[in-house]
Design a protein around this motif. Structure first.
Motif, mmCIF file in Angstrom:
data_model
loop_
_atom_site.group_PDB
_atom_site.id
_atom_site.type_symbol
_atom_site.label_atom_id
_atom_site.label_comp_id
_atom_site.label_asym_id
_atom_site.label_seq_id
_atom_site.Cartn_x
_atom_site.Cartn_y
_atom_site.Cartn_z
ATOM 1 N N ASN A 27 69.186 3.758 20.001
ATOM 2 C CA ASN A 27 70.065 3.581 18.852
ATOM 3 C C ASN A 27 71.252 4.517 18.909
ATOM 4 O O ASN A 27 71.166 5.616 19.486
ATOM 5 N N ARG A 28 72.350 4.095 18.262
ATOM 6 C CA ARG A 28 73.444 5.025 17.998
ATOM 7 C C ARG A 28 72.916 6.045 16.987
ATOM 8 O O ARG A 28 72.298 5.675 15.998
ATOM 9 N N CYS A 29 73.198 7.313 17.245
ATOM 10 C CA CYS A 29 72.517 8.381 16.520
ATOM 11 C C CYS A 29 73.492 9.112 15.596
ATOM 12 O O CYS A 29 74.284 9.944 16.041
ATOM 13 N N TYR A 30 73.394 8.819 14.310
ATOM 14 C CA TYR A 30 74.267 9.407 13.304
ATOM 15 C C TYR A 30 73.640 10.659 12.696
ATOM 16 O O TYR A 30 72.516 10.618 12.183
ATOM 17 N N TYR B 134 62.525 7.651 22.255
ATOM 18 C CA TYR B 134 63.752 7.422 21.499
ATOM 19 C C TYR B 134 64.938 7.865 22.332
ATOM 20 O O TYR B 134 65.046 9.025 22.720
ATOM 21 N N GLN B 135 65.852 6.923 22.587
ATOM 22 C CA GLN B 135 67.099 7.226 23.292
ATOM 23 C C GLN B 135 68.252 7.215 22.290
ATOM 24 O O GLN B 135 68.418 6.241 21.551
ATOM 25 N N GLY B 136 69.041 8.284 22.285
ATOM 26 C CA GLY B 136 70.171 8.374 21.376
ATOM 27 C C GLY B 136 71.486 8.265 22.118
ATOM 28 O O GLY B 136 71.709 8.987 23.092
ATOM 29 N N PHE B 137 72.378 7.367 21.660
ATOM 30 C CA PHE B 137 73.684 7.254 22.299
ATOM 31 C C PHE B 137 74.793 7.560 21.293
ATOM 32 O O PHE B 137 74.578 7.575 20.083
ATOM 33 N N SER B 138 75.974 7.826 21.829
ATOM 34 C CA SER B 138 77.154 8.202 21.032
ATOM 35 C C SER B 138 76.895 9.448 20.199
ATOM 36 O O SER B 138 77.400 9.572 19.084
ATOM 37 N N LEU B 139 76.123 10.367 20.727
ATOM 38 C CA LEU B 139 75.800 11.590 19.991
ATOM 39 C C LEU B 139 77.038 12.411 19.673
ATOM 40 O O LEU B 139 77.104 13.076 18.631
ATOM 41 N N LEU B 140 78.027 12.374 20.552
ATOM 42 C CA LEU B 140 79.257 13.137 20.327
ATOM 43 C C LEU B 140 80.290 12.311 19.576
ATOM 44 O O LEU B 140 80.846 12.756 18.570
ATOM 45 N N LEU C 91 58.950 -1.513 31.931
ATOM 46 C CA LEU C 91 58.877 -1.153 30.514
ATOM 47 C C LEU C 91 59.770 -2.093 29.721
ATOM 48 O O LEU C 91 60.758 -2.611 30.247
ATOM 49 N N LEU C 92 59.448 -2.277 28.448
ATOM 50 C CA LEU C 92 60.284 -3.048 27.542
ATOM 51 C C LEU C 92 60.748 -2.157 26.395
ATOM 52 O O LEU C 92 60.085 -1.190 26.032
ATOM 53 N N GLY C 93 61.905 -2.512 25.835
ATOM 54 C CA GLY C 93 62.404 -1.748 24.703
ATOM 55 C C GLY C 93 63.362 -2.575 23.883
ATOM 56 O O GLY C 93 63.636 -3.748 24.179
ATOM 57 N N VAL C 94 63.899 -1.942 22.836
ATOM 58 C CA VAL C 94 64.817 -2.614 21.930
ATOM 59 C C VAL C 94 65.889 -1.614 21.516
ATOM 60 O O VAL C 94 65.632 -0.413 21.416
ATOM 61 N N SER C 95 67.095 -2.103 21.284
ATOM 62 C CA SER C 95 68.179 -1.223 20.862
ATOM 63 C C SER C 95 68.833 -1.766 19.599
ATOM 64 O O SER C 95 68.635 -2.923 19.218
ATOM 65 N N ASN C 96 69.615 -0.897 18.938
ATOM 66 C CA ASN C 96 70.351 -1.283 17.734
ATOM 67 C C ASN C 96 69.425 -1.915 16.699
ATOM 68 O O ASN C 96 69.642 -3.034 16.227
#
Length: 295
Positions: A181-184, A204-210, A154-159
């Motif tokens: 993406n970082r998820c605000y 959709y992958q969300g990081f830094s949720l906390l 699979l391919l993807g993109v971040s930020n």
């Protein structure tokens, strides 16, 4: 449990990933610990500034050798990072064309991870905060070639911004299947991009949720939901992410928290609770803008 995995183009994608950024010399131990606690999806990057990709590979090799996991059960995700995201420890020849840099970085990732294929290969953010330029397309075309060779499933993109994602999705020969993406919470938990992903079948992958939403953690609304379910605030946020259609990442270093994080599959939020959390607004955290390419 079927809910723990997605099937994307025949690839079994866990709905909760363990992120290995900022672990440094503890990377090997913590990655193996995450596997012991039940994580089967590992996110890393060939970006020594923030990751120790080779240690991730060592941890996986050790876990397989002692029978903890088999490689076929693991989802491995790594990234190509442009020069501005690196320190002096580059995984490619800076004088080489972008396409060659991608190929060199990918070959290095395969060596680090002791793998013949990567389940998901991400472009670790475009070169600029707005728009896509020639270097972005050169990198993406190189990713497409790797995918078409069978070495990245699979391919993807971040930020990435919505406009960048729309352009990439519209013009790419091989479309991205994953967005990270970082998820605000301040942006509606990245609502516009999540809606685009949902409408077009992207994960959709969300990081830094906390860490990005620290101010939110003390809100009375979350405390009330937490009390009703007998769960921690962190579990409520991660369960919200799942119920909102995200694949969350956690980077916890605590084995108890690892188990708690995976415990979110044992309960659900009520629809009105999901709506309530989705509507919470807080100021973005201090952990940095998505453009820092730390995920």
């Amino acid at each position: 449990m079927p809910e723990r995995f997605l099937n994307i183009d025949g690839v079994r994608v866990p709905r909760f990933l363990y992120g290995t950024a900022w672990k440094e010399e503890a990377t090997l131990r913590l990655t193996e610990l995450a596997l012991e606690q039940g994580f089967r999806g590992i996110d890393t990057a060939n970006q020594r500034r923030h990751y120790h990709e080779a240690a991730v590979g060592q941890a996986i090799t050790a876990a397989v050798a002692r029978g903890l996991v088999v490689r076929a059960d693991l989802f491995l995700q790594t990234k190509f990072t442009f020069r501005r995201g690196h320190d002096q420890r580059l995984p490619y020849d800076l004088a080489a064309p972008i396409a060659r840099q991608v190929e060199q970085s990918f070959a290095s990732s395969l060596q680090h991870l002791c793998a013949k294929t990567i389940d998901c290969y991400l472009l670790h953010g475009p070169t600029q905060r707005q728009g896509l330029v020639a270097d972005d397309w050169a990198a993406w075309h190189a990713l497409e070639a790797i995918h078409e060779s069978g070495r990245a499933r699979l391919l993807g993109v971040s930020n990435v911004t919505l406009e960048q994602l729309q352009t990439l999705y519209r013009q790419a020969r091989v479309r991205p299947r994953v967005v990270q993406n970082r998820c605000y919470a301040a942006s509606g938990w990245d609502r516009n991009i999540r809606e685009f992903c949902a409408a077009n079948g992207l994960v959709y992958q969300g990081f830094s949720l906390l860490t990005t939403n620290r101010e939110l953690m003390g809100r009375a609304e979350l405390a009330g939901i937490s009390k009703r379910h007998g769960r921690t605030i962190s579990q409520i946020v991660f369960r919200f992410a799942l119920d909102a259609g995200m694949v969350p990442l956690t980077g916890t270093t605590d084995p108890g928290h690892m188990r708690e994080d995976l415990g979110v599959f044992n309960f659900h939020l009520e629809p009105q609770e999901v709506e309530q959390i989705a509507g919470l607004v807080c100021k973005p955290g201090t952990s940095g803008h998505a453009g820092t390419q730390k995920a």
